[in-house]
Design a protein around this motif. Structure first.
Motif, PDB file in Angstrom:
ATOM      1  N   THR A  63      -3.201  53.577 -17.771  1.00  0.00           N
ATOM      2  CA  THR A  63      -3.594  52.177 -17.701  1.00  0.00           C
ATOM      3  C   THR A  63      -5.023  52.044 -17.193  1.00  0.00           C
ATOM      4  O   THR A  63      -5.710  53.039 -16.937  1.00  0.00           O
ATOM      5  CB  THR A  63      -2.629  51.384 -16.800  1.00  0.00           C
TER       6      THR A  63
ATOM      7  N   PRO B 125      -4.339  39.331 -15.899  1.00  0.00           N
ATOM      8  CA  PRO B 125      -3.001  38.796 -16.205  1.00  0.00           C
ATOM      9  C   PRO B 125      -2.707  38.709 -17.696  1.00  0.00           C
ATOM     10  O   PRO B 125      -1.549  38.588 -18.094  1.00  0.00           O
ATOM     11  CB  PRO B 125      -3.015  37.403 -15.556  1.00  0.00           C
TER      12      PRO B 125
ATOM     13  N   LYS C 266       2.244  43.554 -20.033  1.00  0.00           N
ATOM     14  CA  LYS C 266       2.944  44.266 -18.964  1.00  0.00           C
ATOM     15  C   LYS C 266       4.027  45.162 -19.555  1.00  0.00           C
ATOM     16  O   LYS C 266       4.616  44.855 -20.596  1.00  0.00           O
ATOM     17  CB  LYS C 266       3.574  43.269 -17.988  1.00  0.00           C
TER      18      LYS C 266
ATOM     19  N   SER D 188       6.829  49.317 -15.560  1.00  0.00           N
ATOM     20  CA  SER D 188       6.453  49.489 -14.158  1.00  0.00           C
ATOM     21  C   SER D 188       5.474  48.389 -13.753  1.00  0.00           C
ATOM     22  O   SER D 188       4.663  47.928 -14.562  1.00  0.00           O
ATOM     23  CB  SER D 188       5.803  50.861 -13.948  1.00  0.00           C
ATOM     24  N   THR D 189       5.537  47.988 -12.485  1.00  0.00           N
ATOM     25  CA  THR D 189       4.701  46.872 -12.031  1.00  0.00           C
ATOM     26  C   THR D 189       3.214  47.188 -12.134  1.00  0.00           C
ATOM     27  O   THR D 189       2.397  46.290 -12.331  1.00  0.00           O
ATOM     28  CB  THR D 189       5.046  46.520 -10.575  1.00  0.00           C
ATOM     29  N   TRP D 190       2.846  48.451 -12.000  1.00  0.00           N
ATOM     30  CA  TRP D 190       1.428  48.844 -12.017  1.00  0.00           C
ATOM     31  C   TRP D 190       0.904  49.101 -13.419  1.00  0.00           C
ATOM     32  O   TRP D 190      -0.304  49.310 -13.606  1.00  0.00           O
ATOM     33  CB  TRP D 190       1.224  50.117 -11.178  1.00  0.00           C
TER      34      TRP D 190
ATOM     35  N   HIS E 214      -0.033  48.405 -17.276  1.00  0.00           N
ATOM     36  CA  HIS E 214      -0.411  47.442 -18.311  1.00  0.00           C
ATOM     37  C   HIS E 214      -0.976  48.208 -19.501  1.00  0.00           C
ATOM     38  O   HIS E 214      -1.554  49.279 -19.351  1.00  0.00           O
ATOM     39  CB  HIS E 214      -1.472  46.464 -17.798  1.00  0.00           C
TER      40      HIS E 214
ATOM     41  N   SER F  50       6.748  53.207 -19.426  1.00  0.00           N
ATOM     42  CA  SER F  50       8.107  53.136 -18.875  1.00  0.00           C
ATOM     43  C   SER F  50       8.894  52.022 -19.549  1.00  0.00           C
ATOM     44  O   SER F  50       8.325  51.099 -20.138  1.00  0.00           O
ATOM     45  CB  SER F  50       8.045  52.907 -17.366  1.00  0.00           C
TER      46      SER F  50
ATOM     47  N   LYS G 270      10.733  48.880 -20.724  1.00  0.00           N
ATOM     48  CA  LYS G 270      10.384  47.494 -20.458  1.00  0.00           C
ATOM     49  C   LYS G 270      11.597  46.655 -20.088  1.00  0.00           C
ATOM     50  O   LYS G 270      11.538  45.798 -19.212  1.00  0.00           O
ATOM     51  CB  LYS G 270       9.690  46.910 -21.693  1.00  0.00           C
TER      52      LYS G 270
END
Length: 274
Positions: free
Chosen positions: A140, A169, A173, A176-178, A180, A210, A212
Motif C-alpha cells: 500500500t 479516504p 479499502k 485490513s484497516t491499514w 488501501h 487481505s 474484504k
C-alpha cells in the motif's frame, strides 16, 4: 545467533543447492551478510545460484510536493523503511538521514552516543555488496507530512522519523484497516529502489490483499482487480528507462544535428569568401 543462522543456511545450501537457484535469506533481516558470504565462498561456483534479501516497504508520497518539509519527511519515511536495511547492503552504511535524525534525538535525550549502532569499517566492507538481487514486498501507499510538533512519547522507531502518516479516504479499502489499494505507489517504489541502489535486479516478493468480507462462495473479484492493477503498474516502463532512452538516442541525435549545422555554416562561409 548470526553464526547459528550461517550454519543453518549452509545446511540448506548443501541439502537443496543442486535444485534451488534463488535464495532469499530473510523477509525481516538480521544475519543476511554471513549467509551470503558463505554461499559466495563455498557454494556459488558449483551450484551457480543467487542469494538475495526481501525487504517490505510502503510508498511514502509527500502530502504537498511543493512543501520542502513534506518532501523531506517522505524521504525520511522511505529511508527509515527501505533504506534501513537496503542502504548498508548497497552503500555500506545506514542512510545519512537515519544517522542524523537518531543522533539528534539521542542528544536531546541526554545520551552520549546515538541509539543507532555504528558499523565498524570491517563490518561495512563485509555487508556492502552482499546481495545478488533485491526482493521487494509492497502492499500500500501512505501520504507523508512533516511533524511540526514534538512527540509526547518516548524514544521509538516511529518517533525518530518526525513525520505523520495519512491515508486518502478516497483510496479503496481492503480487508485490513491499514491496507488501501494504491497501485501507482508500487511503480514509484520500484523506481526509487532502482535509482537509489544502482539498478539491481528486483523481484516483487510480496503483494496481495487481505479478505474484504466473509463469503460462503468464491467472491474475490476485488482481489483480482487489486492484483491486476498492481501488476499493470509494475509492467509500465520505468522512469529510468526513459532516462536511458534520452542518453542513448536523444543525445547522439543532438550531437549529429550539431555536426550537420556546423558543416552547413562552414559551407556558407566558404561560398561567401569565394
Amino acid at each position: 545467533m548470526a553464526t547459528y543462522f550461517r550454519d543453518y543456511a549452509n545446511l540448506c545450501f548443501e541439502a537443496f543447492g543442486d535444485r534451488v537457484k534463488h535464495w532469499i535469506t530473510f523477509s525481516d533481516p538480521r544475519a543476511h551478510a554471513q549467509a551470503w558470504h558463505s554461499y559466495d565462498t563455498s557454494w556459488r561456483r558449483r551450484q551457480q545460484g543467487l542469494v538475495g534479501i526481501s525487504l517490505n516497504c510502503a510508498w511514502g508520497e509527500p502530502v504537498d510536493i511543493s512543501n520542502p518539509k513534506d518532501v523531506d519527511a517522505a524521504e525520511r519515511y522511505l529511508q527509515f523503511c527501505l533504506g534501513w536495511f537496503a542502504n548498508p547492503i548497497y552503500a555500506g552504511d545506514y542512510p545519512q538521514v537515519m544517522k542524523d535524525s537518531i543522533g539528534r534525538k539521542s542528544a536531546e535525550q541526554g545520551l552520549g552516543l546515538s541509539r543507532l549502532p555504528v558499523f565498524s569499517r570491517q563490518e561495512k566492507n563485509f555487508i556492502k555488496g552482499s546481495s545478488d538481487f533485491l526482493g521487494l514486498g509492497h502492499f500500500t501507499t501512505l501520504y507523508i507530512m512533516d511533524r511540526n510538533s514534538p512527540s509526547r512519547h518516548g524514544p521509538s522507531y516511529k518517533n525518530d522519523r518526525d513525520l505523520v502518516e495519512l491515508a486518502d479516504p478516497e483510496w479503496p479499502k481492503l480487508g485490513s484497516t491499514w491496507l488501501h489499494s494504491v497501485p501507482w505507489g508500487l511503480r514509484r517504489l520500484l523506481n526509487f529502489a532502482q535509482t537509489q541502489y544502482g539498478d539491481p535486479p528486483i523481484y516483487v516478493t510480496e503483494n496481495g490483499a487481505s479478505q474484504k468480507f466473509q463469503c460462503t462462495q468464491l467472491c474475490d473479484e476485488w482481489r483480482i482487480r487489486y492484483l491486476q492493477s498492481y501488476i499493470n503498474e509494475m509492467l509500465k516502463e520505468p522512469l529510468r528507462g526513459h532516462m536511458q532512452m534520452v542518453t542513448e538516442i536523444v543525445t547522439p541525435t543532438a550531437c549529429t544535428l550539431c555536426v550537420l549545422l556546423a558543416a552547413v555554416l562552414l559551407m556558407l562561409l566558404l561560398q561567401k569568401h569565394s
